[in-house]
Motif scaffolding. Structure first.
Motif, mmCIF file in Angstrom:
data_model
loop_
_atom_site.group_PDB
_atom_site.id
_atom_site.type_symbol
_atom_site.label_atom_id
_atom_site.label_comp_id
_atom_site.label_asym_id
_atom_site.label_seq_id
_atom_site.Cartn_x
_atom_site.Cartn_y
_atom_site.Cartn_z
ATOM 1 N N ALA A 94 46.361 41.231 27.506
ATOM 2 C CA ALA A 94 45.731 41.439 28.817
ATOM 3 C C ALA A 94 44.915 40.240 29.255
ATOM 4 N N ALA A 95 44.169 39.630 28.336
ATOM 5 C CA ALA A 95 43.316 38.505 28.712
ATOM 6 C C ALA A 95 44.137 37.323 29.193
ATOM 7 N N LEU A 96 45.256 37.046 28.534
ATOM 8 C CA LEU A 96 46.096 35.922 28.935
ATOM 9 C C LEU A 96 46.836 36.222 30.233
ATOM 10 N N ARG A 97 47.206 37.490 30.436
ATOM 11 C CA ARG A 97 47.802 37.850 31.726
ATOM 12 C C ARG A 97 46.807 37.610 32.850
ATOM 13 N N GLU A 98 45.553 37.979 32.624
ATOM 14 C CA GLU A 98 44.532 37.775 33.654
ATOM 15 C C GLU A 98 44.266 36.292 33.885
ATOM 16 N N LEU A 99 44.324 35.504 32.807
ATOM 17 C CA LEU A 99 44.146 34.061 32.948
ATOM 18 C C LEU A 99 45.131 33.513 33.969
ATOM 19 N N ARG A 100 46.385 33.889 33.840
ATOM 20 C CA ARG A 100 47.394 33.399 34.781
ATOM 21 C C ARG A 100 47.227 34.046 36.148
ATOM 22 N N ALA A 101 46.863 35.327 36.176
ATOM 23 C CA ALA A 101 46.745 36.032 37.455
ATOM 24 C C ALA A 101 45.648 35.459 38.335
ATOM 25 N N HIS A 102 44.594 34.874 37.729
ATOM 26 C CA HIS A 102 43.495 34.340 38.509
ATOM 27 C C HIS A 102 43.720 32.885 38.937
ATOM 28 N N MET A 103 44.864 32.309 38.567
ATOM 29 C CA MET A 103 45.178 30.968 39.036
ATOM 30 C C MET A 103 45.679 31.034 40.470
ATOM 31 N N PRO A 104 45.571 29.936 41.245
ATOM 32 C CA PRO A 104 46.138 29.922 42.597
ATOM 33 C C PRO A 104 47.623 30.273 42.560
ATOM 34 N N GLY A 105 48.110 30.858 43.652
ATOM 35 C CA GLY A 105 49.476 31.361 43.697
ATOM 36 C C GLY A 105 50.544 30.458 43.120
ATOM 37 N N PRO A 106 50.665 29.211 43.605
ATOM 38 C CA PRO A 106 51.711 28.337 43.065
ATOM 39 C C PRO A 106 51.542 28.044 41.582
ATOM 40 N N ALA A 107 50.303 28.003 41.111
ATOM 41 C CA ALA A 107 50.041 27.627 39.717
ATOM 42 C C ALA A 107 50.434 28.713 38.738
ATOM 43 N N ARG A 108 50.546 29.960 39.186
ATOM 44 C CA ARG A 108 50.875 31.034 38.247
ATOM 45 C C ARG A 108 52.355 31.404 38.247
ATOM 46 N N ARG A 109 53.148 30.733 39.067
ATOM 47 C CA ARG A 109 54.570 31.024 39.090
ATOM 48 C C ARG A 109 55.256 30.473 37.846
ATOM 49 N N VAL A 110 56.257 31.192 37.393
ATOM 50 C CA VAL A 110 56.983 30.821 36.182
ATOM 51 C C VAL A 110 58.311 30.182 36.564
ATOM 52 N N GLN A 111 58.584 29.005 35.987
ATOM 53 C CA GLN A 111 59.810 28.269 36.273
ATOM 54 C C GLN A 111 60.900 28.644 35.265
ATOM 55 N N PRO A 128 37.500 21.513 36.565
ATOM 56 C CA PRO A 128 36.582 22.216 35.646
ATOM 57 C C PRO A 128 35.518 23.059 36.340
ATOM 58 N N PRO A 129 34.868 22.582 37.416
ATOM 59 C CA PRO A 129 33.894 23.466 38.083
ATOM 60 C C PRO A 129 34.530 24.724 38.673
ATOM 61 N N LEU A 130 35.760 24.599 39.189
ATOM 62 C CA LEU A 130 36.436 25.776 39.734
ATOM 63 C C LEU A 130 36.767 26.776 38.633
ATOM 64 N N VAL A 131 37.224 26.266 37.490
ATOM 65 C CA VAL A 131 37.522 27.136 36.357
ATOM 66 C C VAL A 131 36.250 27.836 35.871
ATOM 67 N N LEU A 132 35.148 27.083 35.793
ATOM 68 C CA LEU A 132 33.884 27.646 35.340
ATOM 69 C C LEU A 132 33.419 28.770 36.259
ATOM 70 N N ARG A 133 33.504 28.553 37.547
ATOM 71 C CA ARG A 133 33.066 29.570 38.501
ATOM 72 C C ARG A 133 33.898 30.839 38.381
ATOM 73 N N ARG A 148 33.152 32.708 34.913
ATOM 74 C CA ARG A 148 31.845 33.356 34.838
ATOM 75 C C ARG A 148 31.915 34.778 35.356
ATOM 76 N N ARG A 149 32.841 35.032 36.257
ATOM 77 C CA ARG A 149 32.998 36.382 36.780
ATOM 78 C C ARG A 149 33.905 37.231 35.898
ATOM 79 N N THR A 150 34.888 36.598 35.268
ATOM 80 C CA THR A 150 35.932 37.346 34.564
ATOM 81 C C THR A 150 35.645 37.558 33.087
#
Length: 292
Positions: A198-215, A252-257, A260-262
């Motif tokens: 679940a944690a790794l699924r959420e990691l990808r789910a919280h990335m911007p749309g294009p960044a979480r797509r699977v090739q 890194p600042p975007l990831v940190l922000r 901190r919520r998740t």
């Protein structure tokens, strides 16, 4: 194919038993290359090699074992001739918080992804100098922007990026071209295994749309094959990843922000425990000693 510069050339691929490595081996074989496939999962490696047309040499090798890599390099040059291209693709991953990670497993990811990549270059560099060849290092979006819960993987992929730039500078005057491939999420067994957590699924789910797509792996392999043929300095898959180089200081600042919520919720729900090595590519580590 008669028009490929790889026709009748020896090409080495590490981590070739499955995933991107196996798809790349298929694409290279179709271009007429003589293939040396290296992996430490012997049954899967032999199955991949058996399905390929043309000349293929399959060698069981753990890239964390420097002596075994040098022996493999000798076998490749003796049986197929000196390589004109080497693709350092072997890689493994672990998920979970660094504080709870097993030190031996964390170190194993570094040993395979970073030390193994360097040892691959060391073993085959004399051949690449002889052939004025090409070395392609498989890196990741994680080389540019580190993510939580993947500390060993991110550290190793950042390390191979720096190593690749250094190797390029040191070998250019010998006629050796050195490239790096930045890959986003690719449809492999490793990624599918990661999605079970679940944690790794959420990691990808919280990335911007294009960044979480699977090739698809075959699309990635086609781009990598073209990069080898063209001796590319850098390849980004998908192509938009190139833009992250312009904004990497802001990542890194975007990831940190975001984390901190998740992360507090994930810790409360006890979802950040280490996963162990992900995917079937890590399974041989559970039955053999590192380097064996």
């Amino acid at each position: 194919m008669d028009d490929s510069p790889l026709k009748d050339r020896t090409v080495v691929v590490t981590g070739a038993a499955r995933g991107v490595g196996a798809a790349l081996a298929t694409a290279l074989a179709r271009r007429g290359a003589r293939l040396a496939l290296l992996d430490h999962d012997e049954p899967a490696l032999e199955a991949t090699a058996a399905a390929l047309p043309g000349t293929t040499l399959a060698l069981r090798v753990d890239v964390a074992d420097g002596e075994a890599l040098h022996a493999a390099a000798e076998a490749v040059r003796r049986r197929l001739g000196p390589p004109s291209a080497v693709v350092a693709n072997a890689g493994i991953a672990e998920g979970g918080s660094f504080a709870e990670s097993d030190p031996a497993t964390w170190r194993r990811v570094i040993d395979v992804n970073l030390i193994g990549s360097a040892q691959t270059a060391r073993a085959f560099l004399p051949d690449l100098i002889r052939t004025a060849g090409y070395h392609l290092q498989i890196a990741s979006l994680a080389s540019i922007g580190a993510a939580p819960l993947m500390s060993a993987y991110c550290a190793s992929k950042s390390g191979v990026e720096a190593f690749t730039h250094t190797l390029r500078a040191e070998t250019a005057h010998h006629g050796v071209a050195v490239g790096i491939a930045y890959l986003g999420w690719t449809d492999t067994d490793l990624i599918r295994d990661a999605d079970r957590y679940a944690a790794l699924r959420e990691l990808r789910a919280h990335m911007p749309g294009p960044a979480r797509r699977v090739q698809p792996a075959d699309i990635v392999a086609a781009r990598l094959t073209h990069a080898v043929e063209q001796r590319r300095t850098a390849v980004y898959i998908p192509r938009w990843l190139r833009l992250t180089q312009l904004t990497r200081a802001a990542i890194p600042p975007l990831v940190l922000r975001a984390t901190r919520r998740t992360l507090p919720r994930l810790e409360t729900e006890q979802l950040v425990h280490p996963t162990g090595l992900l995917g079937p590519g890590g399974h041989p580590d559970r039955t053999t000693t590192p380097g064996g």
